[in-house]
Motif scaffolding. Structure first.
Motif, PDB file in Angstrom:
ATOM      1  N   ALA A  93       4.252   3.689 -32.873  1.00  0.00           N
ATOM      2  CA  ALA A  93       4.535   4.965 -33.540  1.00  0.00           C
ATOM      3  C   ALA A  93       3.894   6.147 -32.824  1.00  0.00           C
ATOM      4  O   ALA A  93       4.483   7.217 -32.749  1.00  0.00           O
ATOM      5  CB  ALA A  93       4.081   4.912 -34.996  1.00  0.00           C
ATOM      6  N   SER A  94       2.715   5.955 -32.272  1.00  0.00           N
ATOM      7  CA  SER A  94       2.030   7.070 -31.618  1.00  0.00           C
ATOM      8  C   SER A  94       2.477   7.291 -30.173  1.00  0.00           C
ATOM      9  O   SER A  94       2.105   8.285 -29.563  1.00  0.00           O
ATOM     10  CB  SER A  94       0.513   6.868 -31.661  1.00  0.00           C
ATOM     11  OG  SER A  94       0.142   5.719 -30.929  1.00  0.00           O
ATOM     12  N   HIS A  95       3.293   6.384 -29.635  1.00  0.00           N
ATOM     13  CA  HIS A  95       3.730   6.503 -28.248  1.00  0.00           C
ATOM     14  C   HIS A  95       5.239   6.689 -28.111  1.00  0.00           C
ATOM     15  O   HIS A  95       5.738   6.789 -26.988  1.00  0.00           O
ATOM     16  CB  HIS A  95       3.307   5.259 -27.457  1.00  0.00           C
ATOM     17  CG  HIS A  95       1.849   5.232 -27.148  1.00  0.00           C
ATOM     18  ND1 HIS A  95       0.887   5.051 -28.103  1.00  0.00           N
ATOM     19  CD2 HIS A  95       1.188   5.382 -25.983  1.00  0.00           C
ATOM     20  CE1 HIS A  95      -0.300   5.084 -27.538  1.00  0.00           C
ATOM     21  NE2 HIS A  95      -0.154   5.283 -26.251  1.00  0.00           N
ATOM     22  N   ALA A  96       5.963   6.746 -29.205  1.00  0.00           N
ATOM     23  CA  ALA A  96       7.423   6.782 -29.153  1.00  0.00           C
ATOM     24  C   ALA A  96       7.984   8.178 -29.372  1.00  0.00           C
ATOM     25  O   ALA A  96       7.584   8.874 -30.295  1.00  0.00           O
ATOM     26  CB  ALA A  96       7.998   5.848 -30.220  1.00  0.00           C
ATOM     27  N   ASN A 140       4.776  -6.937 -24.584  1.00  0.00           N
ATOM     28  CA  ASN A 140       5.510  -5.681 -24.423  1.00  0.00           C
ATOM     29  C   ASN A 140       6.353  -5.717 -23.155  1.00  0.00           C
ATOM     30  O   ASN A 140       5.903  -6.209 -22.121  1.00  0.00           O
ATOM     31  CB  ASN A 140       4.531  -4.505 -24.344  1.00  0.00           C
ATOM     32  CG  ASN A 140       3.591  -4.499 -25.521  1.00  0.00           C
ATOM     33  OD1 ASN A 140       4.012  -4.410 -26.651  1.00  0.00           O
ATOM     34  ND2 ASN A 140       2.296  -4.621 -25.245  1.00  0.00           N
ATOM     35  N   ILE A 141       7.550  -5.144 -23.243  1.00  0.00           N
ATOM     36  CA  ILE A 141       8.467  -5.181 -22.109  1.00  0.00           C
ATOM     37  C   ILE A 141       9.288  -3.891 -22.062  1.00  0.00           C
ATOM     38  O   ILE A 141       9.699  -3.373 -23.107  1.00  0.00           O
ATOM     39  CB  ILE A 141       9.367  -6.441 -22.182  1.00  0.00           C
ATOM     40  CG1 ILE A 141      10.275  -6.566 -20.967  1.00  0.00           C
ATOM     41  CG2 ILE A 141      10.156  -6.489 -23.466  1.00  0.00           C
ATOM     42  CD1 ILE A 141      10.983  -7.924 -20.878  1.00  0.00           C
ATOM     43  N   ILE A 142       9.476  -3.376 -20.864  1.00  0.00           N
ATOM     44  CA  ILE A 142      10.292  -2.181 -20.653  1.00  0.00           C
ATOM     45  C   ILE A 142      11.547  -2.595 -19.901  1.00  0.00           C
ATOM     46  O   ILE A 142      11.472  -3.318 -18.895  1.00  0.00           O
ATOM     47  CB  ILE A 142       9.535  -1.114 -19.825  1.00  0.00           C
ATOM     48  CG1 ILE A 142       8.285  -0.641 -20.562  1.00  0.00           C
ATOM     49  CG2 ILE A 142      10.456   0.070 -19.513  1.00  0.00           C
ATOM     50  CD1 ILE A 142       7.402   0.307 -19.751  1.00  0.00           C
ATOM     51  N   LEU A 143      12.700  -2.131 -20.399  1.00  0.00           N
ATOM     52  CA  LEU A 143      13.986  -2.392 -19.754  1.00  0.00           C
ATOM     53  C   LEU A 143      14.562  -1.072 -19.267  1.00  0.00           C
ATOM     54  O   LEU A 143      14.642  -0.105 -20.025  1.00  0.00           O
ATOM     55  CB  LEU A 143      14.967  -3.033 -20.746  1.00  0.00           C
ATOM     56  CG  LEU A 143      14.482  -4.294 -21.467  1.00  0.00           C
ATOM     57  CD1 LEU A 143      15.496  -4.705 -22.526  1.00  0.00           C
ATOM     58  CD2 LEU A 143      14.242  -5.418 -20.470  1.00  0.00           C
ATOM     59  N   LYS A 144      14.992  -1.023 -18.005  1.00  0.00           N
ATOM     60  CA  LYS A 144      15.615   0.165 -17.428  1.00  0.00           C
ATOM     61  C   LYS A 144      17.127  -0.059 -17.386  1.00  0.00           C
ATOM     62  O   LYS A 144      17.598  -1.016 -16.785  1.00  0.00           O
ATOM     63  CB  LYS A 144      15.085   0.447 -16.026  1.00  0.00           C
ATOM     64  CG  LYS A 144      15.660   1.720 -15.392  1.00  0.00           C
ATOM     65  CD  LYS A 144      15.165   1.941 -13.980  1.00  0.00           C
ATOM     66  CE  LYS A 144      13.733   2.386 -13.928  1.00  0.00           C
ATOM     67  NZ  LYS A 144      13.498   3.780 -14.278  1.00  0.00           N
ATOM     68  N   ILE A 190      13.944   1.576 -22.383  1.00  0.00           N
ATOM     69  CA  ILE A 190      13.644   1.224 -23.767  1.00  0.00           C
ATOM     70  C   ILE A 190      12.504   0.208 -23.741  1.00  0.00           C
ATOM     71  O   ILE A 190      12.468  -0.670 -22.877  1.00  0.00           O
ATOM     72  CB  ILE A 190      14.894   0.681 -24.503  1.00  0.00           C
ATOM     73  CG1 ILE A 190      14.626   0.548 -26.007  1.00  0.00           C
ATOM     74  CG2 ILE A 190      15.409  -0.616 -23.884  1.00  0.00           C
ATOM     75  CD1 ILE A 190      15.882   0.375 -26.842  1.00  0.00           C
ATOM     76  N   VAL A 191      11.568   0.380 -24.660  1.00  0.00           N
ATOM     77  CA  VAL A 191      10.393  -0.483 -24.737  1.00  0.00           C
ATOM     78  C   VAL A 191      10.532  -1.384 -25.961  1.00  0.00           C
ATOM     79  O   VAL A 191      10.790  -0.903 -27.065  1.00  0.00           O
ATOM     80  CB  VAL A 191       9.098   0.351 -24.860  1.00  0.00           C
ATOM     81  CG1 VAL A 191       7.881  -0.557 -24.984  1.00  0.00           C
ATOM     82  CG2 VAL A 191       8.965   1.309 -23.689  1.00  0.00           C
ATOM     83  N   LEU A 192      10.362  -2.677 -25.754  1.00  0.00           N
ATOM     84  CA  LEU A 192      10.281  -3.628 -26.856  1.00  0.00           C
ATOM     85  C   LEU A 192       8.799  -3.911 -27.037  1.00  0.00           C
ATOM     86  O   LEU A 192       8.153  -4.475 -26.143  1.00  0.00           O
ATOM     87  CB  LEU A 192      11.060  -4.904 -26.545  1.00  0.00           C
ATOM     88  CG  LEU A 192      12.510  -4.720 -26.086  1.00  0.00           C
ATOM     89  CD1 LEU A 192      13.179  -6.070 -25.857  1.00  0.00           C
ATOM     90  CD2 LEU A 192      13.286  -3.879 -27.070  1.00  0.00           C
ATOM     91  N   ALA A 193       8.256  -3.467 -28.154  1.00  0.00           N
ATOM     92  CA  ALA A 193       6.811  -3.500 -28.364  1.00  0.00           C
ATOM     93  C   ALA A 193       6.406  -4.618 -29.323  1.00  0.00           C
ATOM     94  O   ALA A 193       7.030  -4.806 -30.366  1.00  0.00           O
ATOM     95  CB  ALA A 193       6.350  -2.151 -28.923  1.00  0.00           C
ATOM     96  N   LYS A 200       7.395   8.307 -22.028  1.00  0.00           N
ATOM     97  CA  LYS A 200       8.548   8.918 -21.378  1.00  0.00           C
ATOM     98  C   LYS A 200       9.841   8.142 -21.632  1.00  0.00           C
ATOM     99  O   LYS A 200      10.903   8.548 -21.172  1.00  0.00           O
ATOM    100  CB  LYS A 200       8.305   9.010 -19.874  1.00  0.00           C
ATOM    101  CG  LYS A 200       7.118   9.877 -19.511  1.00  0.00           C
ATOM    102  CD  LYS A 200       6.841   9.798 -18.022  1.00  0.00           C
ATOM    103  CE  LYS A 200       5.554  10.531 -17.693  1.00  0.00           C
ATOM    104  NZ  LYS A 200       5.112  10.301 -16.324  1.00  0.00           N
ATOM    105  N   SER A 201       9.743   7.025 -22.336  1.00  0.00           N
ATOM    106  CA  SER A 201      10.919   6.182 -22.548  1.00  0.00           C
ATOM    107  C   SER A 201      11.883   6.809 -23.552  1.00  0.00           C
ATOM    108  O   SER A 201      11.521   7.682 -24.342  1.00  0.00           O
ATOM    109  CB  SER A 201      10.495   4.792 -23.038  1.00  0.00           C
ATOM    110  OG  SER A 201       9.992   4.862 -24.349  1.00  0.00           O
ATOM    111  N   PHE A 202      13.108   6.351 -23.525  1.00  0.00           N
ATOM    112  CA  PHE A 202      14.132   6.835 -24.430  1.00  0.00           C
ATOM    113  C   PHE A 202      13.798   6.437 -25.871  1.00  0.00           C
ATOM    114  O   PHE A 202      13.958   7.223 -26.795  1.00  0.00           O
ATOM    115  CB  PHE A 202      15.504   6.263 -24.030  1.00  0.00           C
ATOM    116  CG  PHE A 202      16.631   6.828 -24.823  1.00  0.00           C
ATOM    117  CD1 PHE A 202      17.219   8.022 -24.449  1.00  0.00           C
ATOM    118  CD2 PHE A 202      17.102   6.185 -25.954  1.00  0.00           C
ATOM    119  CE1 PHE A 202      18.262   8.571 -25.194  1.00  0.00           C
ATOM    120  CE2 PHE A 202      18.136   6.712 -26.701  1.00  0.00           C
ATOM    121  CZ  PHE A 202      18.723   7.911 -26.322  1.00  0.00           C
ATOM    122  N   ALA A 203      13.348   5.192 -26.042  1.00  0.00           N
ATOM    123  CA  ALA A 203      13.032   4.690 -27.382  1.00  0.00           C
ATOM    124  C   ALA A 203      12.040   3.541 -27.284  1.00  0.00           C
ATOM    125  O   ALA A 203      11.932   2.881 -26.250  1.00  0.00           O
ATOM    126  CB  ALA A 203      14.303   4.212 -28.092  1.00  0.00           C
TER     127      ALA A 203
END
Length: 142
Positions: free
Chosen positions: A36-39, A133-137, A26-29, A118-121
């Protein structure tokens, strides 16, 4: 309303967190990010910053312990004079919530964009800090 769930966690966000499986991301943007264009799944969290959201999410979301970097950040673009101070805040939140230090991965801007697709959300916030911006796995509960 349910007990114990921080009000910043919307029903849509809680649903996404619950639907995610091991290895999903999940990406916290921040407010600058083209969310919107990458989700594949966009969740709005307007009016909030990422630190308070990260703190609330980590109460529920286990990070993946089977990877070296369950957290990824967008690296500063070479030549950009910005020195993100929000990363230290993230480090403190992660250490408080996870009770350990977790090394962050730093990714090139365009690699970060591709991984986001490719993220879930993607959670779109109103965070004003640059490079926030941060991605959590997601991991498994122990």
């Amino acid at each position: 309303m349910l007990k114990g769930i921080p009000p910043i966690i919307s029903p849509d966000l809680m649903k996404a967190l619950m639907e995610m499986g091991h290895g999903d991301e999940i990406v916290l943007a921040d407010g600058h990010f083209p969310a919107a264009s990458h989700a594949s799944q966009l969740i709005r969290c307007d009016g909030h910053g990422i630190p308070e959201l990260l703190d609330a999410i980590l109460k529920f979301l286990p990070l993946d312990s089977y990877t070296d970097h369950p957290i990824a950040l967008m690296a500063v673009v070479p030549g950009d004079p910005v020195q993100p101070t929000i990363w230290e805040e993230y480090k403190g939140i992660v250490e408080d919530q996870c009770e350990q230090s977790i090394p962050f991965e730093f990714m090139d801007r365009f690699a970060f964009y591709e991984r986001t697709k490719k993220s879930f959300a993607v959670v779109a916030t109103s965070e004003k800090a640059q490079y926030a911006n941060i991605i959590l796995k997601k991991g498994v509960t122990l």
